[in-house]
Design an enzyme around this catalytic site. Structure first.
Site, short mmCIF file in Angstrom:
data_model
loop_
_atom_site.label_atom_id
_atom_site.label_comp_id
_atom_site.label_asym_id
_atom_site.label_seq_id
_atom_site.Cartn_x
_atom_site.Cartn_y
_atom_site.Cartn_z
N LYS A 80 0.09 4.28 -0.37
CA LYS A 80 -0.58 5.48 0.17
C LYS A 80 -0.33 6.65 -0.79
CE LYS A 80 -0.15 3.37 4.65
NZ LYS A 80 -0.19 3.50 6.10
N GLU A 118 -5.87 -4.93 10.22
CA GLU A 118 -4.83 -3.95 10.50
C GLU A 118 -5.18 -3.19 11.78
OE1 GLU A 118 -2.51 -2.68 6.76
OE2 GLU A 118 -4.35 -1.53 6.81
N HIS A 131 -9.71 1.24 4.51
CA HIS A 131 -8.40 1.34 5.16
C HIS A 131 -8.55 2.30 6.35
CE1 HIS A 131 -4.31 2.65 5.94
NE2 HIS A 131 -3.96 1.45 5.49
N GLU A 179 -6.92 4.72 7.40
CA GLU A 179 -6.79 6.17 7.12
C GLU A 179 -8.07 6.70 6.47
OE1 GLU A 179 -3.02 5.66 5.19
OE2 GLU A 179 -2.24 5.10 7.16
N GLY A 189 2.05 2.24 10.86
CA GLY A 189 3.05 3.31 10.77
C GLY A 189 3.69 3.66 12.10
N SER A 231 2.94 -2.09 10.42
CA SER A 231 4.38 -2.13 10.72
C SER A 231 5.04 -3.46 10.35
CB SER A 231 4.63 -1.78 12.19
OG SER A 231 4.25 -0.44 12.44
N ASN A 279 0.86 -1.18 0.00
CA ASN A 279 0.00 0.00 0.00
C ASN A 279 0.90 1.23 0.00
OD1 ASN A 279 -1.83 2.02 0.44
ND2 ASN A 279 -2.34 1.42 2.55
P1 PGA Z 1 2.53 0.36 7.69
O1 PGA Z 1 1.11 0.61 6.96
O2 PGA Z 1 3.10 -0.91 7.13
O3 PGA Z 1 3.34 1.57 7.33
O4 PGA Z 1 2.26 0.26 9.15
C1 PGA Z 1 0.23 -0.47 6.70
C2 PGA Z 1 -1.02 0.05 6.06
O5 PGA Z 1 -1.46 1.15 6.40
O6 PGA Z 1 -1.64 -0.63 5.22
#
Ligand code: PGA
Length: 263
Positions: free
Chosen positions: A11, A168, A96, A98, A174, A213, A9
């Site tokens: 983003k 998730e 997601h 976000e 993140g 992460s 992903n």
């Molecule tokens: P991350 O993001 O691996 O940076 O924690 C995962 C995601 O948001 O799909």
């Protein structure tokens, strides 16, 4: 375990020129593995570029990070399922964290987006996961099950439906903190049981990915955990080196102990 899925992903990173440069390096260094599928979720403007770079590689799919739930019309700034499909996407992220927590997307909107994905022939990857306060209040299962049930509630043909689920935990995205393989496995088992209630035996074929992460160090153990069928990776998918080492991950069960010492 299902054939594992490694999903990147990106983003709001990697516009078309960076996406092309990334794919050129990736494709020269990552040879086809027949036992796994790679999915790239670039920003909307890079979908067509990524799709054209990976043409002919049936082991690599392209997805949209988001779609609107209407198929066409006066919705400035949005992309629809048919547009994402036309650009080369065959998968779409829905809900997601976000989208849910930065843009205020509701369970009901996620349900509309899954239904829109189904109409467009896109395979939805429904993201579910609890926030830290919900985890502290021991509401993880309640939140995840609510998001899962709601997300799939407006599908027309649930039997023919071919979704993916990504668990998730929001506190792990993140942040450098990730769920332990045991924790992930427990929630994935809960998700799998609920999928059985929704689609019966076909639930076994629905991949349930872990995200939050993930990096090349923790991916082998996460992928070895029961009911973890792949990983959805944000930060560590942006760099070709770290993404290639994640995409080549073998579960720890397949790695000799002396090799593990060198991981
Ligand atoms: P991350 O993001 O691996 O940076 O924690 C995962 C995601 O948001 O799909």
């Amino acid at each position: 375990m299902n054939h594992p899925i490694f999903a990147a992903n990106w983003k709001m990173n990697h516009g078309p020129s960076e996406a092309r440069a990334f794919l050129k390096t990736f494709l020269t260094q990552y040879q086809r593995h027949y036992d796994r599928t790679i999915i790239f979720f670039p920003p909307a403007a890079s979908i067509a570029m990524v799709a054209s770079e990976v043409e002919g590689r049936s082991d690599i799919l392209v997805g949209a990070q988001n779609i609107y739930w209407q198929d066409t019309g006066a919705f400035t700034g949005e992309i629809s399922g048919p547009i994402a499909r036309d650009a080369g996407a065959t998968v779409v992220l829905v809900g997601h964290s976000e989208r849910r927590h930065v843009f205020g997307e509701t369970d009901d909107e996620c349900a509309d987006k899954c239904a829109a994905a189904e109409r467009a022939g896109l395979r939805p990857m429904l993201c579910v996961g609890e926030k830290l306060d919900e985890r502290d209040a021991r509401k993880t299962e309640e939140v995840v099950l609510r998001q899962l049930r709601a997300g799939f509630s407006k599908l027309e043909q649930i039997d023919a439906f071919n979704p993916i689920v990504a668990y998730e935990p929001v506190w792990a995205i993140g942040t450098g903190r990730n769920a332990t393989p045991d924790d992930a496995s427990t929630i994935h088992g809960v998700i799998r049981d609920e999928l059985k209630a929704i689609v019966g035996d076909r639930a076994r074929a629905i991949p349930v990915l872990y995200g939050g992460s993930v990096n090349s160090g923790n991916a082998p153990a996460l992928l070895s955990a029961p009911d973890v069928d792949g990983v959805l990776v944000g930060g560590a998918s942006l760099n070709t080196g770290s993404w290639i080492s994640i995409a080549r991950t073998r579960p720890t069960a397949e790695i000799a102990p002396e090799e593990l010492g060198r991981e």
